[in-house]
Write a protein that holds these residues in place. Structure first.
Motif, PDB file in Angstrom:
ATOM      1  N   ASP A  88       0.813  -1.209   0.000  1.00  0.00           N
ATOM      2  CA  ASP A  88       0.000   0.000   0.000  1.00  0.00           C
ATOM      3  C   ASP A  88       0.853   1.269   0.000  1.00  0.00           C
ATOM      4  OD1 ASP A  88      -2.263  -1.570   0.050  1.00  0.00           O
ATOM      5  OD2 ASP A  88      -2.642  -1.314   2.192  1.00  0.00           O
ATOM      6  N   MET A  89       2.044   1.183   0.619  1.00  0.00           N
ATOM      7  CA  MET A  89       2.931   2.343   0.703  1.00  0.00           C
ATOM      8  C   MET A  89       3.903   2.424  -0.471  1.00  0.00           C
ATOM      9  SD  MET A  89       3.896   2.380   4.769  1.00  0.00           S
ATOM     10  CE  MET A  89       4.556   4.062   4.709  1.00  0.00           C
ATOM     11  N   SER A  90       3.850   1.433  -1.362  1.00  0.00           N
ATOM     12  CA  SER A  90       4.806   1.368  -2.480  1.00  0.00           C
ATOM     13  C   SER A  90       6.245   1.410  -1.962  1.00  0.00           C
ATOM     14  CB  SER A  90       4.558   2.505  -3.478  1.00  0.00           C
ATOM     15  OG  SER A  90       3.249   2.430  -4.015  1.00  0.00           O
ATOM     16  N   ASP A  91       6.473   0.748  -0.816  1.00  0.00           N
ATOM     17  CA  ASP A  91       7.809   0.609  -0.216  1.00  0.00           C
ATOM     18  C   ASP A  91       8.476   1.948   0.086  1.00  0.00           C
ATOM     19  OD1 ASP A  91       7.561  -2.128  -0.296  1.00  0.00           O
ATOM     20  OD2 ASP A  91       8.732  -2.374  -2.129  1.00  0.00           O
ATOM     21  N   GLU A  92       7.667   2.959   0.404  1.00  0.00           N
ATOM     22  CA  GLU A  92       8.244   4.267   0.702  1.00  0.00           C
ATOM     23  C   GLU A  92       7.319   5.027   1.652  1.00  0.00           C
ATOM     24  OE1 GLU A  92       9.870   8.287  -1.635  1.00  0.00           O
ATOM     25  OE2 GLU A  92       9.140   6.542  -2.753  1.00  0.00           O
ATOM     26  N   GLY A  93       7.880   5.609   2.704  1.00  0.00           N
ATOM     27  CA  GLY A  93       7.073   6.390   3.629  1.00  0.00           C
ATOM     28  C   GLY A  93       7.552   6.246   5.061  1.00  0.00           C
ATOM     29  N   GLN A  94       6.655   6.484   6.009  1.00  0.00           N
ATOM     30  CA  GLN A  94       7.000   6.479   7.421  1.00  0.00           C
ATOM     31  C   GLN A  94       5.954   5.684   8.205  1.00  0.00           C
ATOM     32  OE1 GLN A  94       8.824  10.422   8.695  1.00  0.00           O
ATOM     33  NE2 GLN A  94       7.685  11.079   6.884  1.00  0.00           N
ATOM     34  N   VAL A  95       6.450   4.835   9.117  1.00  0.00           N
ATOM     35  CA  VAL A  95       5.590   3.907   9.846  1.00  0.00           C
ATOM     36  C   VAL A  95       5.800   4.072  11.348  1.00  0.00           C
ATOM     37  CG1 VAL A  95       5.019   1.479  10.277  1.00  0.00           C
ATOM     38  CG2 VAL A  95       5.656   2.229   7.970  1.00  0.00           C
ATOM     39  N   LEU A  96       4.697   4.100  12.083  1.00  0.00           N
ATOM     40  CA  LEU A  96       4.733   3.989  13.534  1.00  0.00           C
ATOM     41  C   LEU A  96       4.450   2.537  13.874  1.00  0.00           C
ATOM     42  CD1 LEU A  96       4.737   5.012  16.480  1.00  0.00           C
ATOM     43  CD2 LEU A  96       2.291   5.537  16.180  1.00  0.00           C
ATOM     44  N   ALA A  97       5.412   1.848  14.510  1.00  0.00           N
ATOM     45  CA  ALA A  97       5.244   0.448  14.894  1.00  0.00           C
ATOM     46  C   ALA A  97       5.018   0.364  16.394  1.00  0.00           C
ATOM     47  CB  ALA A  97       6.472  -0.361  14.491  1.00  0.00           C
ATOM     48  N   LEU A  98       3.899  -0.211  16.778  1.00  0.00           N
ATOM     49  CA  LEU A  98       3.547  -0.373  18.191  1.00  0.00           C
ATOM     50  C   LEU A  98       3.849  -1.812  18.593  1.00  0.00           C
ATOM     51  CD1 LEU A  98       0.182   1.598  18.004  1.00  0.00           C
ATOM     52  CD2 LEU A  98       2.376   2.411  18.927  1.00  0.00           C
TER      53      LEU A  98
ATOM     54  N   GLY B 232       0.424  15.581   4.428  1.00  0.00           N
ATOM     55  CA  GLY B 232       1.333  16.004   3.367  1.00  0.00           C
ATOM     56  C   GLY B 232       2.745  15.507   3.548  1.00  0.00           C
ATOM     57  N   SER B 233       2.964  14.675   4.599  1.00  0.00           N
ATOM     58  CA  SER B 233       4.310  14.152   4.875  1.00  0.00           C
ATOM     59  C   SER B 233       4.661  12.929   4.049  1.00  0.00           C
ATOM     60  CB  SER B 233       4.434  13.798   6.363  1.00  0.00           C
ATOM     61  OG  SER B 233       4.243  14.924   7.184  1.00  0.00           O
ATOM     62  N   GLY B 234       3.795  12.547   3.138  1.00  0.00           N
ATOM     63  CA  GLY B 234       4.044  11.364   2.324  1.00  0.00           C
ATOM     64  C   GLY B 234       3.220  10.190   2.812  1.00  0.00           C
ATOM     65  N   ASN B 235       3.615   8.987   2.437  1.00  0.00           N
ATOM     66  CA  ASN B 235       2.898   7.785   2.849  1.00  0.00           C
ATOM     67  C   ASN B 235       3.096   7.555   4.346  1.00  0.00           C
ATOM     68  OD1 ASN B 235       2.115   7.216   0.184  1.00  0.00           O
ATOM     69  ND2 ASN B 235       4.036   6.134  -0.221  1.00  0.00           N
ATOM     70  N   LEU B 236       1.989   7.412   5.078  1.00  0.00           N
ATOM     71  CA  LEU B 236       2.042   7.231   6.528  1.00  0.00           C
ATOM     72  C   LEU B 236       1.229   6.007   6.921  1.00  0.00           C
ATOM     73  CD1 LEU B 236       1.428  10.926   7.689  1.00  0.00           C
ATOM     74  CD2 LEU B 236       3.635   9.774   7.426  1.00  0.00           C
ATOM     75  N   ALA B 237       1.728   5.254   7.920  1.00  0.00           N
ATOM     76  CA  ALA B 237       1.018   4.058   8.365  1.00  0.00           C
ATOM     77  C   ALA B 237       1.340   3.758   9.817  1.00  0.00           C
ATOM     78  CB  ALA B 237       1.383   2.859   7.489  1.00  0.00           C
ATOM     79  N   VAL B 238       0.392   3.101  10.479  1.00  0.00           N
ATOM     80  CA  VAL B 238       0.577   2.586  11.839  1.00  0.00           C
ATOM     81  C   VAL B 238       0.447   1.074  11.789  1.00  0.00           C
ATOM     82  CG1 VAL B 238      -0.300   2.535  14.203  1.00  0.00           C
ATOM     83  CG2 VAL B 238      -0.337   4.686  12.904  1.00  0.00           C
TER      84      VAL B 238
END
Length: 326
Positions: free
Chosen positions: A154-164, A219-225
């Protein structure tokens, strides 16, 4: 972009015991517990209120009661000390078998020693092999693969992730390890890690997400938790909704009824449904086989495959698994 890993341990009133990695030694089995103390199944859960722990308990209880056994459940509330004390107590009661839910075998030395001395077989849900453990389920790493692969796609292998994450439980430890392995192949994804506590995982998820969202505005790019199980992610979703953000994808593992409903309403991007009821029943039947086999028994790892659930297949999934909403 160079990957950055930030680990933050929550400071809360109730401390969580830090645990070492899992050991692997040959188990021993016996039937003296059943003969001496009747048909008692003792279950020690890392948190009996978690949806999937509850499902495992439900499945094990139904199978045991159908076979004429009684069941006693102890909620250790994330404490390995309480788990060891509970196992020792079950050993003193001469239980017929003991189940450990999530605690790593390496953290249960005193309990496993007491169970072994009493000749009582121990089965573990995702806790890994250990001395006296006759079977374990593969509830850890394999379940993380579909959700993590979906995140990367979903992120096309690029972005920022918060891992809990949650390092006290072996299941989450194994899932985090696989997450790290998969993310290592996506160097354009930056990971921030925060560790939640038990109790308090929903609150921690919301707290960490609030801080992370502030540092990652729209607007920070691809974001995911990503959560090693979905409850911390559900906590994060509450913060995402509170801030009116619609640009953050969310992922979990276990497939609780709350998570499945969140996939339905679009607030949870994907989860992996784990059939905990079937796993609990399988633990009982497999441990019964171990009791019957006695000294000839060889320890087993039993896998119950997970199912990725997202907007793409939620309707078909519920048609096949209507019980997932309960």
């Amino acid at each position: 972009m160079r990957k950055q890993h930030t680990s933050v341990i929550a400071a809360v009133a109730i401390g969580i015991v830090a645990l070492a990695g899992c050991s692997s030694t040959a188990p021993s089995t016996g039937t003296s517990g059943t003969a001496a103390g009747g048909k008692l199944l003792g279950i020690v859960s890392i948190t009996a209120t978690d949806a999937n722990n509850a499902r495992v308990i439900k499945g094990a209880t139904a199978a045991a009661e159908a076979a004429g056994w009684t069941v006693d459940v102890v909620d250790a509330q994330g404490s390995a000390d309480q788990a060891n004390a509970a196992i020792v107590n079950f050993a003193n009661k001469k239980a017929g078998m003991i189940f450990d839910l999530v605690f790593p075998a390496s953290s249960l030395g005193a309990g496993l020693a007491a169970a072994k001395s009493a000749g009582i077989p121990v089965a573990t849900w995702g806790g890994g092999p250990g001395d006296g453990i006759v079977m374990t389920t593969g509830a850890g790493g394999p379940f993380a693969e579909p959700a993590t692969a979906k995140l990367l796609s979903d992120m096309s292998d690029e972005g920022q992730v918060l891992a809990l994450t949650y390092r006290t439980g072996q299941v989450c430890r194994d899932r985090e390890d696989l997450f790290d392995e998969m993310l290592a192949k996506a160097p354009k994804v930056t990971v921030t890690k925060n560790e939640v506590t038990i109790p308090g995982f929903l609150q921690d998820g919301a707290k960490y997400a609030t801080a992370w969202l502030a540092a990652h505005p729209a607007g920070s790019g691809n974001l995911a938790v990503w959560g090693c199980w979905e409850d911390p992610t559900l906590g994060a979703i509450s913060a995402i909704k509170q801030q009116g953000r619609t640009d953050v994808k969310t992922y979990g593992i276990n497939g609780s009824s709350t998570a499945i409903k969140a996939v339905q309403d679009g607030s949870l991007t994907a989860t992996v449904y784990e059939d905990g009821v079937k796993e609990g029943a399988t633990m009982f039947t497999t441990t019964m086989e171990a009791i019957k086999a006695g000294s000839s028994w060889q320890p087993k790892t039993v896998d119950v495959p997970g199912i990725l659930v997202s907007a793409d297949n939620i309707s078909d999934f519920l048609a096949s698994h209507p019980e997932a909403l309960n």
